[in-house]
Design a protein around this motif. Sequence first.
Motif, PDB file in Angstrom:
ATOM      1  N   ASP A  81       0.834  -1.205   0.000  1.00 50.15           N
ATOM      2  CA  ASP A  81       0.000   0.000   0.000  1.00 50.15           C
ATOM      3  C   ASP A  81       0.869   1.255   0.000  1.00 50.15           C
ATOM      4  O   ASP A  81       0.533   2.263  -0.631  1.00 50.15           O
ATOM      5  CB  ASP A  81      -0.934   0.012   1.208  1.00 50.15           C
ATOM      6  CG  ASP A  81      -2.122  -0.933   1.065  1.00 50.15           C
ATOM      7  OD1 ASP A  81      -2.450  -1.329  -0.075  1.00 50.15           O
ATOM      8  OD2 ASP A  81      -2.731  -1.259   2.098  1.00 50.15           O
ATOM      9  N   GLY A  82       2.010   1.194   0.697  1.00 53.45           N
ATOM     10  CA  GLY A  82       2.959   2.311   0.670  1.00 53.45           C
ATOM     11  C   GLY A  82       3.529   2.536  -0.714  1.00 53.45           C
ATOM     12  O   GLY A  82       3.704   3.674  -1.147  1.00 53.45           O
ATOM     13  N   LEU A  83       3.817   1.440  -1.419  1.00 50.36           N
ATOM     14  CA  LEU A  83       4.289   1.544  -2.805  1.00 50.36           C
ATOM     15  C   LEU A  83       3.238   2.245  -3.664  1.00 50.36           C
ATOM     16  O   LEU A  83       3.563   3.140  -4.451  1.00 50.36           O
ATOM     17  CB  LEU A  83       4.593   0.148  -3.366  1.00 50.36           C
ATOM     18  CG  LEU A  83       4.828   0.033  -4.868  1.00 50.36           C
ATOM     19  CD1 LEU A  83       6.010   0.871  -5.324  1.00 50.36           C
ATOM     20  CD2 LEU A  83       5.022  -1.438  -5.246  1.00 50.36           C
ATOM     21  N   ALA A  84       1.973   1.889  -3.504  1.00 52.63           N
ATOM     22  CA  ALA A  84       0.895   2.535  -4.265  1.00 52.63           C
ATOM     23  C   ALA A  84       0.806   4.021  -3.906  1.00 52.63           C
ATOM     24  O   ALA A  84       0.653   4.866  -4.795  1.00 52.63           O
ATOM     25  CB  ALA A  84      -0.432   1.834  -4.005  1.00 52.63           C
ATOM     26  N   VAL A 134      -6.193   7.885  -5.176  1.00 51.14           N
ATOM     27  CA  VAL A 134      -6.641   6.706  -5.921  1.00 51.14           C
ATOM     28  C   VAL A 134      -8.162   6.632  -5.875  1.00 51.14           C
ATOM     29  O   VAL A 134      -8.748   6.650  -4.783  1.00 51.14           O
ATOM     30  CB  VAL A 134      -6.033   5.416  -5.318  1.00 51.14           C
ATOM     31  CG1 VAL A 134      -6.564   4.193  -6.023  1.00 51.14           C
ATOM     32  CG2 VAL A 134      -4.516   5.463  -5.380  1.00 51.14           C
ATOM     33  N   PRO A 135      -8.827   6.539  -7.037  1.00 55.27           N
ATOM     34  CA  PRO A 135     -10.284   6.406  -7.050  1.00 55.27           C
ATOM     35  C   PRO A 135     -10.714   5.119  -6.335  1.00 55.27           C
ATOM     36  O   PRO A 135     -10.101   4.071  -6.497  1.00 55.27           O
ATOM     37  CB  PRO A 135     -10.645   6.332  -8.534  1.00 55.27           C
ATOM     38  CG  PRO A 135      -9.421   6.691  -9.291  1.00 55.27           C
ATOM     39  CD  PRO A 135      -8.257   6.554  -8.376  1.00 55.27           C
ATOM     40  N   ALA A 136     -11.789   5.217  -5.559  1.00 59.66           N
ATOM     41  CA  ALA A 136     -12.213   4.094  -4.718  1.00 59.66           C
ATOM     42  C   ALA A 136     -12.893   2.960  -5.486  1.00 59.66           C
ATOM     43  O   ALA A 136     -12.761   1.810  -5.103  1.00 59.66           O
ATOM     44  CB  ALA A 136     -13.140   4.605  -3.625  1.00 59.66           C
ATOM     45  N   GLU A 137     -13.601   3.239  -6.527  1.00 59.17           N
ATOM     46  CA  GLU A 137     -14.427   2.202  -7.152  1.00 59.17           C
ATOM     47  C   GLU A 137     -13.985   1.789  -8.557  1.00 59.17           C
ATOM     48  O   GLU A 137     -14.714   1.094  -9.244  1.00 59.17           O
ATOM     49  CB  GLU A 137     -15.886   2.674  -7.206  1.00 59.17           C
ATOM     50  CG  GLU A 137     -16.472   2.967  -5.838  1.00 59.17           C
ATOM     51  CD  GLU A 137     -16.445   1.766  -4.900  1.00 59.17           C
ATOM     52  OE1 GLU A 137     -16.700   0.641  -5.355  1.00 59.17           O
ATOM     53  OE2 GLU A 137     -16.157   1.964  -3.709  1.00 59.17           O
ATOM     54  N   LEU A 184      -2.271   0.521 -11.864  1.00 60.86           N
ATOM     55  CA  LEU A 184      -1.597   0.647 -10.577  1.00 60.86           C
ATOM     56  C   LEU A 184      -2.258  -0.311  -9.585  1.00 60.86           C
ATOM     57  O   LEU A 184      -3.453  -0.179  -9.301  1.00 60.86           O
ATOM     58  CB  LEU A 184      -1.696   2.084 -10.048  1.00 60.86           C
ATOM     59  CG  LEU A 184      -1.038   2.334  -8.694  1.00 60.86           C
ATOM     60  CD1 LEU A 184       0.475   2.120  -8.789  1.00 60.86           C
ATOM     61  CD2 LEU A 184      -1.365   3.725  -8.187  1.00 60.86           C
ATOM     62  N   PRO A 185      -1.515  -1.279  -9.063  1.00 59.27           N
ATOM     63  CA  PRO A 185      -2.086  -2.169  -8.045  1.00 59.27           C
ATOM     64  C   PRO A 185      -2.284  -1.399  -6.733  1.00 59.27           C
ATOM     65  O   PRO A 185      -1.359  -0.749  -6.232  1.00 59.27           O
ATOM     66  CB  PRO A 185      -1.027  -3.258  -7.868  1.00 59.27           C
ATOM     67  CG  PRO A 185      -0.180  -3.184  -9.095  1.00 59.27           C
ATOM     68  CD  PRO A 185      -0.188  -1.735  -9.495  1.00 59.27           C
ATOM     69  N   VAL A 186      -3.509  -1.455  -6.184  1.00 58.31           N
ATOM     70  CA  VAL A 186      -3.852  -0.778  -4.930  1.00 58.31           C
ATOM     71  C   VAL A 186      -4.694  -1.730  -4.070  1.00 58.31           C
ATOM     72  O   VAL A 186      -5.067  -2.811  -4.515  1.00 58.31           O
ATOM     73  CB  VAL A 186      -4.630   0.545  -5.187  1.00 58.31           C
ATOM     74  CG1 VAL A 186      -3.799   1.524  -6.007  1.00 58.31           C
ATOM     75  CG2 VAL A 186      -5.964   0.275  -5.873  1.00 58.31           C
TER      76      VAL A 186
END
Length: 148
Positions: free
Chosen positions: A36-39, A46-49, A84-86
């Motif tokens: 998550d820190g990398l993201a 970051v958009p939620a949906e 982007l992986p989140v």
Amino acid sequence: MTQKRGQRFELREHTADIAVEAAGDSLEDVFAAVADGLAAASCEDVPAEIGDRFSLSVTAESREALLFDYLDELIYLRDVRVELPVDHRVDRIDDSENGDADRWTLEASARGVPLTEIDAREVKAVTYSEMRLERVDDEWEAYVVFDV
């Protein structure tokens, strides 16, 4: 400091690079917190949906190598999938002996947000420089430097 249940991370300045300092109740939690820190190092908002979840598996010869390879795989998947992986979830980390060597495996998932939907900066690579992964009291702590 950003927190989720059982885990937290904080971005740290590091010369020309950026570092993530993270902690979690379990090894799985600290791996997800570093991811998550990398993201967060890649994108502030970051958009939620937006984006679909995908699964990934990683295998390595040590705990530290597993963390490195997991983060390296996320950067690779960002480039290949153009997402982007989140919202990282690490479901399982196992250590098993395979002959004379240990074999560490990780099963995880993330949500892929299309890069066209966000303003992201490129994190080029994860480094072993100053990498730390250790159990401190009742939690796991990690420190990872990324090349930007």
